[in-house]
Scaffold this motif. Structure first.
Motif, PDB file in Angstrom:
ATOM      1  N   LEU A 188     -11.536  10.931   0.085  1.00 38.33           N
ATOM      2  CA  LEU A 188     -11.401  10.758   1.524  1.00 38.33           C
ATOM      3  C   LEU A 188     -12.751  11.052   2.181  1.00 38.33           C
ATOM      4  N   ILE A 189     -13.158  10.195   3.102  1.00 33.24           N
ATOM      5  CA  ILE A 189     -14.336  10.453   3.931  1.00 33.24           C
ATOM      6  C   ILE A 189     -13.872  10.487   5.376  1.00 33.24           C
ATOM      7  N   ILE A 190     -14.178  11.572   6.065  1.00 35.24           N
ATOM      8  CA  ILE A 190     -13.792  11.740   7.458  1.00 35.24           C
ATOM      9  C   ILE A 190     -15.060  11.755   8.305  1.00 35.24           C
ATOM     10  N   ALA A 191     -15.274  10.668   9.049  1.00 40.94           N
ATOM     11  CA  ALA A 191     -16.449  10.551   9.921  1.00 40.94           C
ATOM     12  C   ALA A 191     -16.108  11.216  11.247  1.00 40.94           C
ATOM     13  N   ASN A 192     -16.248  12.534  11.269  1.00 42.25           N
ATOM     14  CA  ASN A 192     -15.782  13.352  12.379  1.00 42.25           C
ATOM     15  C   ASN A 192     -16.862  13.647  13.416  1.00 42.25           C
TER      16      ASN A 192
END
Length: 320
Positions: free
Chosen positions: A105-109
């Motif tokens: 999972l990649i979360i571009a926060n």
């Protein structure tokens, strides 16, 4: 029966009973607010979290609770990332690629909001360059590390209603600068990026979605005068009252981060892929001019998403 979540659900509600042991997750912007809370709940469920931040000293101090609550093999590793510098973005991506471990999972926060007019180190308008182009390069460079079944979650906002992207003048070279129009462009771009990334990668089991965390007071509003923020809330409540809707209520940070982990881990990929989510559900199309629930059609237009992708490649001088 599938558990139903909503606007008041927290990250712990959404991930109750979920075991993330063995999962590797990248979260950008772990030096404050939503990023710290997202990293905390993931590490507490056993995930190995790679937290990216521009200021590592600030991130170390802010993530003490993440390390303290990590359990079941969960952990936190910090990496340096300045999204306003493509040199920094590429350096961060190169290091993660050299490491070679895949992501689930990649979360571009990470992001900025309503800041004064400025330019990134590469000459892009600050909000578009940081919120969209920095993540565009980072995520695309790391796409080969995203294993089948993984996801990308882009943090967008109801602020996408302020403006569609302007592919002819993305840097306000010919357009009078407005901090909220610039913010709206960048948040629309976050959604369109997810739409096109999902189209390109769905066949190999990698899905992408964009989320609105809700109205929250975090460091994101540091450029806003308190009276301006209150004026926006008052305007929303006038519109809500006229439409017979309940008053606007600010979310807590754990409530704000809930849709991120719901869309990234709990919801079915086919449900959220290429979509815009809010309050732990997929948003409906809405052309209302006031800021409330729903997503404008231009933000999920697949042809618009393809055009933004091509323009973004041109701007960063890199093809993916």
């Amino acid at each position: 029966m599938t558990q139903l979540f909503g606007a008041t659900s927290t990250t712990d509600d959404v991930l109750e009973g979920v075991d993330l042991a063995g999962r590797r997750i990248l979260v950008t912007g772990v030096s404050a607010g939503l990023g710290v809370e997202t990293a905390r709940v993931l590490a507490a469920r056993g995930a190995h979290v790679v937290g990216a931040a521009r200021n590592l000293d600030k991130a170390r101090e802010a993530t003490g609770q993440v390390r303290a609550q990590a359990s079941g093999g969960g952990s936190l590793e910090l990496v340096e990332l300045d999204l306003a510098s493509l040199a920094s973005v590429r350096s961060c991506a190169d290091a993660l690629l050299a490491d070679g471990r895949p992501f689930d999972l990649i979360i571009a926060n990470a992001g900025i909001m309503a800041c004064p007019e400025g330019r990134t180190s590469d000459g892009f308008e600050t909000q578009f360059g940081t919120n969209h182009l920095g993540h565009f390069v980072l995520v695309n460079r790391l796409a080969t590390l995203m294993r089948a079944g993984s996801r990308l979650v882009n943090l967008s906002s109801a602020g996408h209603r302020f403006s569609d992207v302007d592919l002819d003048d993305p840097n306000f070279d010919r357009t009078p600068y407005s901090e909220f129009v610039a913010y709206g462009r960048s948040k629309t771009a976050n959604i369109l990026f997810a739409v096109e990334f999902d189209r390109r990668h769905a066949a190999r089991g990698v899905r992408a979605t964009a989320v609105h965390p809700g109205g929250i007071r975090t460091e994101l509003t540091r450029h806003m005068d308190g009276s301006v923020f209150q004026e926006m809330v008052d305007q929303i409540n006038v519109a809500n009252a006229e439409a017979g809707r309940p008053p606007f209520v600010l979310k807590t940070i754990p409530q704000g981060a809930a849709t991120t982990v719901w869309s990234g881990i709990v919801a079915a990929g086919d449900m959220v892929g290429g979509r815009y989510c809010e309050d732990c559900h997929v948003a409906d199309l809405s052309e209302a001019t006031d800021i409330r629930s729903g997503v404008h059609a231009y933000a999920v237009d697949p042809e618009r998403a393809k055009a933004l992708w091509a323009r973004s490649e041109e701007m960063v001088n890199e093809r993916f």
